[in-house]
Design an enzyme around this catalytic site. Structure first.
Site, PDB file in Angstrom:
ATOM      1  N   ARG A 233       0.620  -1.128   0.368  1.00 29.03           N
ATOM      2  CA  ARG A 233      -0.271   0.514   0.003  1.00 29.03           C
ATOM      3  C   ARG A 233       0.545   1.433  -0.489  1.00 29.03           C
ATOM      4  O   ARG A 233       2.141   1.221   1.093  1.00 29.03           O
ATOM      5  CB  ARG A 233      -0.803  -0.270   0.945  1.00 29.03           C
ATOM      6  CG  ARG A 233      -2.089  -1.169   1.113  1.00 29.03           C
ATOM      7  CD  ARG A 233      -3.414  -0.257  -0.256  1.00 29.03           C
ATOM      8  NE  ARG A 233      -3.901  -0.875  -0.579  1.00 29.03           N
ATOM      9  CZ  ARG A 233      -4.311  -2.278  -1.342  1.00 29.03           C
ATOM     10  NH1 ARG A 233      -3.705  -2.372  -2.467  1.00 29.03           N
ATOM     11  NH2 ARG A 233      -5.896  -2.737  -1.586  1.00 29.03           N
ATOM     12  N   GLU A 262      -2.447   8.052  -5.832  1.00 29.85           N
ATOM     13  CA  GLU A 262      -2.495   8.039  -7.194  1.00 29.85           C
ATOM     14  C   GLU A 262      -3.435   8.404  -7.368  1.00 29.85           C
ATOM     15  O   GLU A 262      -4.275   8.693  -7.952  1.00 29.85           O
ATOM     16  CB  GLU A 262      -2.454   6.488  -7.141  1.00 29.85           C
ATOM     17  CG  GLU A 262      -1.390   5.579  -6.083  1.00 29.85           C
ATOM     18  CD  GLU A 262      -2.281   3.954  -5.947  1.00 29.85           C
ATOM     19  OE1 GLU A 262      -2.909   2.940  -5.845  1.00 29.85           O
ATOM     20  OE2 GLU A 262      -1.208   3.584  -5.641  1.00 29.85           O
ATOM     21  N   HIS A 281       0.016   0.253  -9.554  1.00 34.97           N
ATOM     22  CA  HIS A 281      -0.204  -0.806  -8.920  1.00 34.97           C
ATOM     23  C   HIS A 281      -1.149  -1.468  -9.860  1.00 34.97           C
ATOM     24  O   HIS A 281      -2.775  -1.727  -9.679  1.00 34.97           O
ATOM     25  CB  HIS A 281      -1.493   0.333  -8.014  1.00 34.97           C
ATOM     26  CG  HIS A 281      -2.155  -0.332  -6.817  1.00 34.97           C
ATOM     27  ND1 HIS A 281      -2.416   0.688  -5.715  1.00 34.97           N
ATOM     28  CD2 HIS A 281      -2.566  -1.683  -6.339  1.00 34.97           C
ATOM     29  CE1 HIS A 281      -3.111  -0.239  -4.813  1.00 34.97           C
ATOM     30  NE2 HIS A 281      -3.527  -1.619  -5.067  1.00 34.97           N
TER      31      HIS A 281
END
Length: 312
Positions: A233, A262, A281
Site C-alpha cells: 500500500r 495515485e 498498482h
C-alpha cells in the site's frame, strides 16, 4: 431486481455472469466522476470496487439501499469499515485471488534490480559495451526480508526458497510458534530484519501504525546495496526519504507499485530518482488473477444479495 454498480475494471466474463439475475451498471468512468458515482448508487444494492473508489460516509449516505461492497482485491483502506457496519453493509474482499501474481511481481523486481543488466538497452544502442558496470548479483543466496507474513508474503517466501534465497520475516501479529514460520527465520523486530536483508518486500496494510513505517531511519538501517519493494500500500514508504536514499546511493534500488497519491502527481519527489522502477498498482493484476478475482467477487456479491432476498 437488485442493482449492482461496478466502478472499476473487471473481467467481462464475470460481469456477464452478474447480468443474469441483476441489473448491472458497469462504468469505469465513475471512479473519476464523484457526482455521477453518487447518482449511480442512489438505488444500488451492491457496489463493486478496486482500490481507487472511496466507499466512505458520503457514498453510503447516497446509497440507502446498499447491502454489500465487493472488493476486487484484499486491501480495504479505501472502504470505511465502521460506517459500513453501522449501515448494515457487508464488505467482501477477494481473499486469495492474487497471491501468486504479487509473489511473482516481487521476485521478478528483485532479480531485475540485483542484475541491473536489463537497464542497458540505450547504452548498447549507442555503441557502448558496459559489461563490467553491469555484472550484478544473483538472487540465489541472498536474504529476502518480508515485512508482514500473511498469505501473500508466504506465497512469496515459498517461491523465494525455491530460487535458493534465504527468507526472514517479521510479523508481530503471528504467534512465534505458528506453523507458518516453517522454513523461514522469524525476526523479533523490524530493525533486525532491515539490517540483515539484501532485499526487503512489504506485505502489511496501511494503518496509523504502518504509515511511513519505512522512513529515513528505517532506510538507514538497510544495507547500502539492498533493494526495497513495495507492492502493498502507498503510504507505508516515506517517498521523500526513499528518493533521498536512492539519490545519495544509500540504497541500491527500489520497486514501487503503490504510492501515497495515485496516480502520481506532476512534480512527484520520485521524478528522476536513479535505480527506481515505478508501476501503476499492477502487481496483483494479471490476466489470470483478474479473472479469478473478478469471478470470486461476482460470486461473493451474488451470494450476499441472494441470501438477503431469501431471508427477507
Amino acid at each position: 431486481m437488485n442493482k449492482i454498480v461496478i466502478t472499476e475494471f473487471m473481467d467481462e466474463g464475470a460481469v456477464l455472469s452478474l447480468k443474469d439475475g441483476f441489473e448491472v451498471t458497469f462504468d469505469t468512468g465513475l471512479v473519476d466522476d464523484r457526482r455521477a458515482l453518487l447518482e449511480a448508487v442512489a438505488d444500488a444494492h451492491a457496489i463493486i470496487v478496486r482500490n481507487r473508489t472511496q466507499v466512505d460516509a458520503e457514498l453510503l449516505a447516497a446509497a440507502p439501499h446498499l447491502k454489500v461492497v465487493g472488493r476486487l482485491g484484499v486491501g480495504l483502506d479505501n472502504i470505511d469499515l465502521e460506517a459500513c457496519e453501522a449501515q448494515g453493509v457487508v464488505v467482501k474482499p477477494a481473499h486469495g485471488g492474487n497471491g501468486s501474481s504479487v509473489a511473482e511481481y516481487v521476485l521478478t523486481g528483485i532479480l531485475i534490480l540485483r542484475r541491473q543488466a536489463y537497464f542497458s538497452s540505450q547504452a548498447m544502442l549507442a555503441g557502448e559495451w558496459p559489461r563490467q558496470a553491469l555484472i550484478g548479483r544473483e538472487g540465489s543466496g541472498c536474504t529476502l526480508g518480508l515485512v508482514g507474513f500473511g498469505a501473500i508474503a508466504r506465497e512469496t517466501a515459498r517461491r523465494a526458497l525455491a530460487l535458493g534465497m534465504n527468507v526472514v520475516a517479521f510479523d508481530p501479529h503471528l504467534a512465534a510458534d505458528a506453523p507458518e514460520w516453517a522454513g523461514v527465520a522469524r525476526q523479533d523486530s523490524l530493525a533486525t530484519l532491515l539490517e540483515v536483508s539484501d532485499a526487503v518486500s512489504l506485505h502489511v496494510p496501511l494503518t496509523d501504525e504502518t504509515r511511513h513505517l519505512i522512513d529515513d531511519e528505517a532506510l538507514r538501517r538497510m544495507k547500502h546495496d539492498a533493494i526495497l519493494v513495495n507492492a502493498a500500500r502507498g503510504g507505508i514508504v516515506d517517498e521523500r526519504a526513499l528518493a533521498a536514499a536512492l539519490t545519495d546511493g544509500r540504497l541500491a534500488g527500489a520497486l514501487l507499485d503503490v504510492f501515497e497519491q495515485e496516480p502520481l502527481p506532476s512534480g512527484s519527489v520520485l521524478d528522476g530518482v536513479p535505480n527506481l522502477i515505478l508501476t501503476p498498482h499492477i502487481a496483483g493484476v494479471t490476466e489470470e488473477s483478474n479473472a479469478r478475482i473478478s469471478q470470486m467477487t461476482a460470486d461473493n456479491v451474488r451470494e450476499v444479495l441472494e441470501w438477503i432476498e431469501v431471508s427477507v
